[in-house]
Write a protein that holds these residues in place. Structure first.
Motif, PDB file in Angstrom:
ATOM      1  N   ARG A  96       0.279  -9.801  13.923  1.00 34.84           N
ATOM      2  CA  ARG A  96       1.196 -10.907  13.625  1.00 34.84           C
ATOM      3  C   ARG A  96       2.352 -10.433  12.761  1.00 34.84           C
ATOM      4  O   ARG A  96       3.507 -10.831  12.959  1.00 34.84           O
ATOM      5  N   GLN A  97       2.071  -9.582  11.759  1.00 34.96           N
ATOM      6  CA  GLN A  97       3.127  -9.127  10.858  1.00 34.96           C
ATOM      7  C   GLN A  97       4.175  -8.291  11.582  1.00 34.96           C
ATOM      8  O   GLN A  97       5.354  -8.322  11.224  1.00 34.96           O
ATOM      9  N   LEU A  98       3.726  -7.526  12.582  1.00 34.70           N
ATOM     10  CA  LEU A  98       4.628  -6.601  13.261  1.00 34.70           C
ATOM     11  C   LEU A  98       5.182  -7.171  14.566  1.00 34.70           C
ATOM     12  O   LEU A  98       5.788  -6.452  15.345  1.00 34.70           O
ATOM     13  N   ALA A  99       5.007  -8.463  14.762  1.00 32.48           N
ATOM     14  CA  ALA A  99       5.443  -9.081  16.017  1.00 32.48           C
ATOM     15  C   ALA A  99       6.934  -8.904  16.254  1.00 32.48           C
ATOM     16  O   ALA A  99       7.390  -8.848  17.403  1.00 32.48           O
ATOM     17  N   ARG A 100       7.716  -8.796  15.177  1.00 36.47           N
ATOM     18  CA  ARG A 100       9.163  -8.612  15.310  1.00 36.47           C
ATOM     19  C   ARG A 100       9.619  -7.253  14.779  1.00 36.47           C
ATOM     20  O   ARG A 100      10.810  -7.055  14.532  1.00 36.47           O
ATOM     21  N   GLY A 101       8.672  -6.348  14.592  1.00 35.20           N
ATOM     22  CA  GLY A 101       9.038  -5.025  14.116  1.00 35.20           C
ATOM     23  C   GLY A 101       8.501  -4.741  12.726  1.00 35.20           C
ATOM     24  O   GLY A 101       7.836  -5.573  12.113  1.00 35.20           O
ATOM     25  N   HIS A 102       8.831  -3.541  12.228  1.00 37.70           N
ATOM     26  CA  HIS A 102       8.257  -3.044  10.983  1.00 37.70           C
ATOM     27  C   HIS A 102       9.117  -3.305   9.753  1.00 37.70           C
ATOM     28  O   HIS A 102       8.630  -3.205   8.632  1.00 37.70           O
ATOM     29  N   ARG A 103      10.378  -3.616   9.929  1.00 34.58           N
ATOM     30  CA  ARG A 103      11.255  -3.720   8.764  1.00 34.58           C
ATOM     31  C   ARG A 103      10.812  -4.811   7.795  1.00 34.58           C
ATOM     32  O   ARG A 103      10.850  -4.615   6.579  1.00 34.58           O
ATOM     33  N   ALA A 104      10.407  -5.975   8.309  1.00 33.88           N
ATOM     34  CA  ALA A 104      10.040  -7.090   7.439  1.00 33.88           C
ATOM     35  C   ALA A 104       8.904  -6.702   6.497  1.00 33.88           C
ATOM     36  O   ALA A 104       8.908  -7.061   5.311  1.00 33.88           O
ATOM     37  N   VAL A 105       7.942  -5.945   7.018  1.00 27.89           N
ATOM     38  CA  VAL A 105       6.824  -5.500   6.176  1.00 27.89           C
ATOM     39  C   VAL A 105       7.329  -4.570   5.095  1.00 27.89           C
ATOM     40  O   VAL A 105       6.950  -4.674   3.917  1.00 27.89           O
ATOM     41  N   GLN A 106       8.207  -3.625   5.450  1.00 28.50           N
ATOM     42  CA  GLN A 106       8.746  -2.688   4.468  1.00 28.50           C
ATOM     43  C   GLN A 106       9.564  -3.420   3.399  1.00 28.50           C
ATOM     44  O   GLN A 106       9.489  -3.102   2.218  1.00 28.50           O
ATOM     45  N   ASP A 107      10.349  -4.410   3.820  1.00 26.48           N
ATOM     46  CA  ASP A 107      11.136  -5.183   2.853  1.00 26.48           C
ATOM     47  C   ASP A 107      10.222  -5.901   1.858  1.00 26.48           C
ATOM     48  O   ASP A 107      10.542  -6.003   0.667  1.00 26.48           O
ATOM     49  N   ARG A 108       9.094  -6.404   2.344  1.00 26.92           N
ATOM     50  CA  ARG A 108       8.160  -7.092   1.447  1.00 26.92           C
ATOM     51  C   ARG A 108       7.598  -6.132   0.416  1.00 26.92           C
ATOM     52  O   ARG A 108       7.434  -6.480  -0.757  1.00 26.92           O
ATOM     53  N   TYR A 109       7.315  -4.905   0.844  1.00 22.66           N
ATOM     54  CA  TYR A 109       6.809  -3.917  -0.102  1.00 22.66           C
ATOM     55  C   TYR A 109       7.865  -3.554  -1.150  1.00 22.66           C
ATOM     56  O   TYR A 109       7.533  -3.293  -2.312  1.00 22.66           O
ATOM     57  N   VAL A 110       9.116  -3.504  -0.744  1.00 19.84           N
ATOM     58  CA  VAL A 110      10.186  -3.225  -1.705  1.00 19.84           C
ATOM     59  C   VAL A 110      10.152  -4.252  -2.835  1.00 19.84           C
ATOM     60  O   VAL A 110      10.202  -3.913  -4.024  1.00 19.84           O
ATOM     61  N   VAL A 111      10.044  -5.524  -2.465  1.00 23.99           N
ATOM     62  CA  VAL A 111       9.987  -6.596  -3.460  1.00 23.99           C
ATOM     63  C   VAL A 111       8.752  -6.453  -4.333  1.00 23.99           C
ATOM     64  O   VAL A 111       8.810  -6.594  -5.565  1.00 23.99           O
ATOM     65  N   GLU A 112       7.610  -6.160  -3.717  1.00 21.81           N
ATOM     66  CA  GLU A 112       6.347  -6.042  -4.447  1.00 21.81           C
ATOM     67  C   GLU A 112       6.415  -4.946  -5.501  1.00 21.81           C
ATOM     68  O   GLU A 112       6.011  -5.140  -6.653  1.00 21.81           O
ATOM     69  N   TYR A 113       6.945  -3.793  -5.137  1.00 21.20           N
ATOM     70  CA  TYR A 113       7.006  -2.685  -6.075  1.00 21.20           C
ATOM     71  C   TYR A 113       8.010  -2.953  -7.193  1.00 21.20           C
ATOM     72  O   TYR A 113       7.806  -2.518  -8.327  1.00 21.20           O
ATOM     73  N   ARG A 114       9.074  -3.638  -6.902  1.00 19.14           N
ATOM     74  CA  ARG A 114      10.089  -3.899  -7.914  1.00 19.14           C
ATOM     75  C   ARG A 114       9.604  -4.867  -8.981  1.00 19.14           C
ATOM     76  O   ARG A 114      10.068  -4.827 -10.114  1.00 19.14           O
ATOM     77  N   ARG A 115       8.665  -5.737  -8.635  1.00 15.05           N
ATOM     78  CA  ARG A 115       8.186  -6.687  -9.628  1.00 15.05           C
ATOM     79  C   ARG A 115       6.902  -6.220 -10.300  1.00 15.05           C
ATOM     80  O   ARG A 115       6.322  -6.934 -11.110  1.00 15.05           O
ATOM     81  N   THR A 116       6.472  -5.006  -9.975  1.00 16.17           N
ATOM     82  CA  THR A 116       5.243  -4.451 -10.537  1.00 16.17           C
ATOM     83  C   THR A 116       5.572  -3.411 -11.595  1.00 16.17           C
ATOM     84  O   THR A 116       6.471  -2.592 -11.424  1.00 16.17           O
ATOM     85  N   SER A 117       4.815  -3.423 -12.691  1.00 15.49           N
ATOM     86  CA  SER A 117       5.036  -2.461 -13.776  1.00 15.49           C
ATOM     87  C   SER A 117       4.134  -1.239 -13.652  1.00 15.49           C
ATOM     88  O   SER A 117       4.562  -0.114 -13.919  1.00 15.49           O
ATOM     89  N   THR A 118       2.873  -1.454 -13.278  1.00 21.43           N
ATOM     90  CA  THR A 118       1.908  -0.356 -13.212  1.00 21.43           C
ATOM     91  C   THR A 118       1.201  -0.363 -11.865  1.00 21.43           C
ATOM     92  O   THR A 118       0.679  -1.399 -11.438  1.00 21.43           O
ATOM     93  N   VAL A 119       1.211   0.784 -11.212  1.00 24.22           N
ATOM     94  CA  VAL A 119       0.568   0.918  -9.909  1.00 24.22           C
ATOM     95  C   VAL A 119      -0.437   2.056  -9.971  1.00 24.22           C
ATOM     96  O   VAL A 119      -0.127   3.154 -10.436  1.00 24.22           O
ATOM     97  N   ARG A 120      -1.647   1.765  -9.513  1.00 20.99           N
ATOM     98  CA  ARG A 120      -2.635   2.815  -9.278  1.00 20.99           C
ATOM     99  C   ARG A 120      -2.926   2.808  -7.783  1.00 20.99           C
ATOM    100  O   ARG A 120      -3.267   1.773  -7.217  1.00 20.99           O
ATOM    101  N   GLY A 121      -2.775   3.956  -7.145  1.00 18.86           N
ATOM    102  CA  GLY A 121      -2.975   4.011  -5.704  1.00 18.86           C
ATOM    103  C   GLY A 121      -3.824   5.185  -5.288  1.00 18.86           C
ATOM    104  O   GLY A 121      -3.947   6.175  -6.019  1.00 18.86           O
ATOM    105  N   TYR A 122      -4.406   5.060  -4.107  1.00 19.12           N
ATOM    106  CA  TYR A 122      -5.183   6.148  -3.519  1.00 19.12           C
ATOM    107  C   TYR A 122      -4.991   6.127  -2.018  1.00 19.12           C
ATOM    108  O   TYR A 122      -5.063   5.071  -1.390  1.00 19.12           O
ATOM    109  N   GLU A 123      -4.698   7.309  -1.451  1.00 22.57           N
ATOM    110  CA  GLU A 123      -4.585   7.446  -0.001  1.00 22.57           C
ATOM    111  C   GLU A 123      -5.471   8.591   0.469  1.00 22.57           C
ATOM    112  O   GLU A 123      -5.493   9.665  -0.145  1.00 22.57           O
ATOM    113  N   ALA A 124      -6.169   8.354   1.574  1.00 19.34           N
ATOM    114  CA  ALA A 124      -7.106   9.347   2.085  1.00 19.34           C
ATOM    115  C   ALA A 124      -6.613  10.066   3.331  1.00 19.34           C
ATOM    116  O   ALA A 124      -7.125  11.141   3.668  1.00 19.34           O
TER     117      ALA A 124
END
Length: 278
Positions: A89-117
């Motif tokens: 559903r999120q990618l029904a119109r492409g990937h940009r909208a998802v990436q834009d949402r992440y931009v907003v999320e990271y800008r309003r966040t002060s501390t991020v802990r992440g892990y990628e496998a």
């Protein structure tokens, strides 16, 4: 969360309420009298036809002389609020909208802990690496191709790395350094990018490191307030205290096995040296 998942969770909560009542030896009518409720409310809650409030659950447990159950019931209620977004559903119109949402999320966040496998985190991706990754995902999901726009949006997300008021503590499983997302030249550029990162806490969990937790899937903790987990078909956002604590504990265990600084750069350099660039 989909309506089906939400309803299943609500029915499971109702089942637990019914177990507690039956365990106390009460009929529904008797419990309703104790609570001063209509009998129909007790029935609706037990059958999952009505969503309980936190105060409903507390009253239920106290009426059964089971105050020790309040925390568990509240946790189950918070679990209903977990958000599950389908990638289809999120990618029904492409990937940009998802990436834009992440931009907003990271800008309003002060501390991020992440892990990628399995992949280099989006925060550190080169445009070429990101392009190949997005194309592979679009092919898998059979979603529209807006690759250039999506790559540009992902690069905008990386601007937060240079904002002085943010803290990033990122872990990567060493296997991700060797996973060929695109040609060797693309991987070489990506690994060079990792080696030359700004002053960010980047840890590599070595393949041969003693582990107190299996590598599992990637996850991201934002301001110790929510956890985002990506699976092949969904994106989960978890906000209960129990979930955040659990993922925080998992991150801590992985961090105990990670190496940083020069040791991390050495592992990255070794992965780069293994590439066949001929």
């Amino acid at each position: 969360m989909s309506s089906t998942d939400y309803q299943s969770g609500r029915e499971a909560l109702g089942g637990r309420l019914r177990e507690l009542r039956a365990g106390a030896g009460l009929q529904g009518k008797e419990l309703a009298e104790r609570l001063g409720w209509q009998r129909s409310k007790v029935s609706r809650l037990e059958l999952g036809k009505q969503t309980a409030t936190a105060s409903d659950l507390e009253a239920w447990a106290l009426a059964l002389d089971a105050p020790g159950e309040v925390a568990d019931l509240h946790s189950r209620l918070r679990g209903l609020d977990s958000q599950q977004r389908s990638w289809r559903r999120q990618l029904a119109r492409g990937h940009r909208a998802v990436q834009d949402r992440y931009v907003v999320e990271y800008r309003r966040t002060s501390t991020v802990r992440g892990y990628e496998a399995t992949v280099i985190p989006g925060l550190f991706q080169t445009p070429d690496y990101a392009r190949h990754l997005i194309l592979l995902n679009a092919e898998l999901m059979q979603s529209p191709r807006d690759t250039d726009e999506a790559v540009n949006a992902r690069m905008r997300r990386q601007e937060v790395l240079y904002e002085g008021d943010k803290t990033f503590r990122i872990l990567v499983w060493e296997g991700a350094l060797h996973a060929l997302i695109g040609p060797a030249e693309v991987m070489a550029g990506q690994l060079d990018r990792l080696i030359g990162l700004p002053q960010i806490s980047l840890g590599i969990v070595p393949l041969g490191a003693p582990l107190t937790l299996s590598p599992k899937h990637g996850f991201w903790i934002f301001d110790e307030e929510q956890v985002v987990v990506e699976t092949i078909n969904t994106e989960l956002t978890l906000e209960s205290t129990e979930d955040i604590t659990l993922y925080g504990r998992a991150w801590d265990r992985l961090e105990e096995s990670a190496v940083h600084g020069q040791q991390a750069r050495r592992l990255t350099g070794r992965a780069r040296a293994s590439l066949d660039l001929n």
